[in-house]
Design a protein around this motif. Sequence first.
Motif, PDB file in Angstrom:
ATOM      1  N   GLY A 268       0.821  -1.209   0.000  1.00 39.17           N
ATOM      2  CA  GLY A 268       0.000   0.000   0.000  1.00 39.17           C
ATOM      3  C   GLY A 268       0.859   1.265   0.000  1.00 39.17           C
ATOM      4  N   LYS A 269       2.102   1.130  -0.500  1.00 39.88           N
ATOM      5  CA  LYS A 269       3.032   2.267  -0.512  1.00 39.88           C
ATOM      6  C   LYS A 269       2.525   3.412  -1.377  1.00 39.88           C
ATOM      7  CE  LYS A 269       6.155  -0.439  -2.138  1.00 39.88           C
ATOM      8  NZ  LYS A 269       5.389  -1.681  -2.070  1.00 39.88           N
ATOM      9  N   GLY A 270       1.853   3.071  -2.503  1.00 42.07           N
ATOM     10  CA  GLY A 270       1.368   4.099  -3.423  1.00 42.07           C
ATOM     11  C   GLY A 270       0.437   5.064  -2.728  1.00 42.07           C
TER      12      GLY A 270
ATOM     13  N   GLY B 268       3.162  -2.422  -9.503  1.00 37.60           N
ATOM     14  CA  GLY B 268       2.237  -1.292  -9.615  1.00 37.60           C
ATOM     15  C   GLY B 268       1.829  -0.744  -8.270  1.00 37.60           C
ATOM     16  N   HIS B 269       1.568   0.546  -8.254  1.00 35.42           N
ATOM     17  CA  HIS B 269       1.039   1.184  -7.048  1.00 35.42           C
ATOM     18  C   HIS B 269      -0.386   1.599  -7.350  1.00 35.42           C
ATOM     19  CE1 HIS B 269       5.030   1.337  -5.432  1.00 35.42           C
ATOM     20  NE2 HIS B 269       5.459   1.999  -6.475  1.00 35.42           N
ATOM     21  N   THR B 270      -1.312   1.197  -6.490  1.00 28.72           N
ATOM     22  CA  THR B 270      -2.701   1.576  -6.705  1.00 28.72           C
ATOM     23  C   THR B 270      -3.000   2.860  -5.961  1.00 28.72           C
ATOM     24  OG1 THR B 270      -3.135  -0.777  -6.667  1.00 28.72           O
ATOM     25  CG2 THR B 270      -5.059   0.676  -6.618  1.00 28.72           C
TER      26      THR B 270
ATOM     27  N   GLY C  87      -7.364  -5.502  -0.212  1.00 32.29           N
ATOM     28  CA  GLY C  87      -7.115  -4.371  -1.106  1.00 32.29           C
ATOM     29  C   GLY C  87      -8.389  -3.629  -1.445  1.00 32.29           C
ATOM     30  N   ASP C  88      -8.409  -2.996  -2.614  1.00 29.97           N
ATOM     31  CA  ASP C  88      -9.605  -2.245  -2.991  1.00 29.97           C
ATOM     32  C   ASP C  88     -10.531  -3.092  -3.842  1.00 29.97           C
ATOM     33  OD1 ASP C  88      -7.521  -1.792  -5.154  1.00 29.97           O
ATOM     34  OD2 ASP C  88      -9.326  -1.011  -6.104  1.00 29.97           O
TER      35      ASP C  88
ATOM     36  N   ASP D 107      -9.034  -2.590   7.726  1.00 35.69           N
ATOM     37  CA  ASP D 107     -10.474  -2.800   7.541  1.00 35.69           C
ATOM     38  C   ASP D 107     -10.807  -4.200   7.021  1.00 35.69           C
ATOM     39  OD1 ASP D 107      -9.057  -1.435   5.319  1.00 35.69           O
ATOM     40  OD2 ASP D 107     -10.855  -1.977   4.205  1.00 35.69           O
TER      41      ASP D 107
ATOM     42  N   SER E 142      -4.274   2.584   8.035  1.00 37.27           N
ATOM     43  CA  SER E 142      -5.150   2.837   6.902  1.00 37.27           C
ATOM     44  C   SER E 142      -6.378   1.925   6.992  1.00 37.27           C
ATOM     45  CB  SER E 142      -4.352   2.589   5.625  1.00 37.27           C
ATOM     46  OG  SER E 142      -5.178   2.618   4.512  1.00 37.27           O
TER      47      SER E 142
HETATM   48  P1  GDP Z   1       1.992  -0.814  -3.398  1.00 38.87           P
HETATM   49  O1  GDP Z   1       2.664  -1.475  -4.554  1.00 38.87           O
HETATM   50  O2  GDP Z   1       2.719  -1.005  -2.113  1.00 38.87           O
HETATM   51  O3  GDP Z   1       1.666   0.611  -3.675  1.00 38.87           O
HETATM   52  O4  GDP Z   1       0.606  -1.562  -3.152  1.00 38.87           O
HETATM   53  P2  GDP Z   1      -0.544  -1.917  -4.198  1.00 38.87           P
HETATM   54  O5  GDP Z   1      -1.179  -0.704  -4.657  1.00 38.87           O
HETATM   55  O6  GDP Z   1      -0.044  -2.876  -5.216  1.00 38.87           O
HETATM   56  O7  GDP Z   1      -1.506  -2.789  -3.264  1.00 38.87           O
HETATM   57  C1  GDP Z   1      -2.175  -2.293  -2.193  1.00 38.87           C
HETATM   58  C2  GDP Z   1      -3.646  -2.595  -2.366  1.00 38.87           C
HETATM   59  O8  GDP Z   1      -4.313  -2.274  -1.185  1.00 38.87           O
HETATM   60  C3  GDP Z   1      -4.315  -1.753  -3.436  1.00 38.87           C
HETATM   61  O9  GDP Z   1      -5.369  -2.491  -3.980  1.00 38.87           O
HETATM   62  C4  GDP Z   1      -4.820  -0.545  -2.638  1.00 38.87           C
HETATM   63  O10 GDP Z   1      -5.902   0.135  -3.264  1.00 38.87           O
HETATM   64  C5  GDP Z   1      -5.267  -1.234  -1.398  1.00 38.87           C
HETATM   65  N1  GDP Z   1      -5.287  -0.487  -0.160  1.00 38.87           N
HETATM   66  C6  GDP Z   1      -4.335   0.359   0.364  1.00 38.87           C
HETATM   67  N2  GDP Z   1      -4.670   0.691   1.626  1.00 38.87           N
HETATM   68  C7  GDP Z   1      -5.822   0.037   1.899  1.00 38.87           C
HETATM   69  C8  GDP Z   1      -6.656  -0.057   3.064  1.00 38.87           C
HETATM   70  O11 GDP Z   1      -6.370   0.502   4.105  1.00 38.87           O
HETATM   71  N3  GDP Z   1      -7.775  -0.830   2.966  1.00 38.87           N
HETATM   72  C9  GDP Z   1      -8.114  -1.497   1.840  1.00 38.87           C
HETATM   73  N4  GDP Z   1      -9.200  -2.240   1.832  1.00 38.87           N
HETATM   74  N5  GDP Z   1      -7.344  -1.444   0.734  1.00 38.87           N
HETATM   75  C10 GDP Z   1      -6.216  -0.697   0.780  1.00 38.87           C
END
Ligand code: GDP
Length: 426
Positions: A14-16, A39-41, A293-294, A334, A414
């Motif tokens: 969840g770094k993004g 990828g960062h979401t 995730g989302d 959550d 988060s």
């Molecule tokens: P990154 O590569 O570290 O940026 O992470 P990603 O984006 O690949 O994966 C993180 C996932 O968790 C994505 O689908 C985000 O939208 C989601 N996400 C981040 N924080 C939260 C949270 O607190 N709750 C939920 N349900 N999803 C989250």
Amino acid sequence: MVQIVVGANWGDEGKGKVTDLLAEKSSVVVRFQGGANAGHTIINEYGKFALHLLPSGVFHQNVTNIIGPGVALNIESLLSELHALEERGVPAPKLLISDRCQVMMPWHVDFDRFEEERLGKQSFGSTKSGIAPFYSDKFAKVGLQVCQLYDAKLLRERLAIALVKVNCLLEHLYHKPTLDVETVAREMEAQAEKIRPMVADTTRFLHEADKRGEVILLEGQLGTLRDPDHGIYPYTTSSSPLAGYGPVGAGVPVRSVQEIYCVTKAYSSAVGAGPFTVRLHGDEAENLRRRGGDAGEYGATTGRPRDVGWFDAVATRYGVQVQGATQVVVTNLDVLGYLDEIPVCVAYETADGRRITDFPATPELMGCKPIFERLPGWKCDIRGIRDYDALPENCKRYVDFIEKAVGAPVTMVSNGPRREEMLYRK
Ligand code: GDP
């Protein structure tokens, strides 16, 4: 002043989202390693985006985004990401590319694919974006820096050197057609023209910004356990995702680093091959994956279903320590609201029956089994809560457990994928 956002685990922590949030108070956001292989979401007022190469500050007009010299720059991928932002109404971001950054060559992506085919079942779970062949060439000193693409003679000389070996492999190892200098040179020159206005001496830019006291945010990709030296080698990536590498790959003085935000999920997830001690199977896995995730735990770049498991205190403590975290951010809290009791992995049992709490090197890790304890769940939806103190008691106890287990202060939690879903813990 430099701040760094990195992952404690296998990536996708969840770094993004954290970077996007911290970018609001930063002048510069820098990518310092990796490439378009993860990828960062980010979910914000413009919609949902999966960024691969672009720094997560691109949604903020006050931020200069930088592709640092440590990055594997795939020019076509970068341009298509920029185009996708434009199409969706995001104002053109300020973006600079280091003139020392090396570029992904056409054979890197091909080699990744050919090599995975050759290794078959013994492959290392590559995303086939050319990352391993790219960094092999970089450190073998046959790679090409962006600045070298603008000198026709130099480019052809460098290509002639590189292609001797490339063609030998193409012909004799992979049995594929060979490449010629002129065709590749022209292709790279065409790509280079498209980014020319963005190419700059980013190191000087960053040093000046640092001297003015501006906040510079470095954004890591993947996590500790994918580091080639400290991770689960050989199931690692090919550049260092550690905060320690940040100043090198970005080009900022190491003494300017003041904060290292280490991000971890409230459970575990991993994509790709390699040991993942807490891996769940069957319905238990599907229940978590679906909720994570989302939109479920599926890779942002590859779409591959992620392996999921309970929080791994052994791996995460190691991950946080190796990153040298000054603070820890726990995401996806959550997601766990459906459980009566939440298992957490507190130790490993080795193949010869020993209980260990220090994360071992890969051969021993391969034989380890998780030892779980159970914490009480909170059985409700915590999305929508805006104040840390308003979280259910068991939820706060869970965060206390993580803080104690990883040995660094948890300052942010988060509770949903959106930018505003972040709770600050005093
Ligand atoms: P990154 O590569 O570290 O940026 O992470 P990603 O984006 O690949 O994966 C993180 C996932 O968790 C994505 O689908 C985000 O939208 C989601 N996400 C981040 N924080 C939260 C949270 O607190 N709750 C939920 N349900 N999803 C989250």
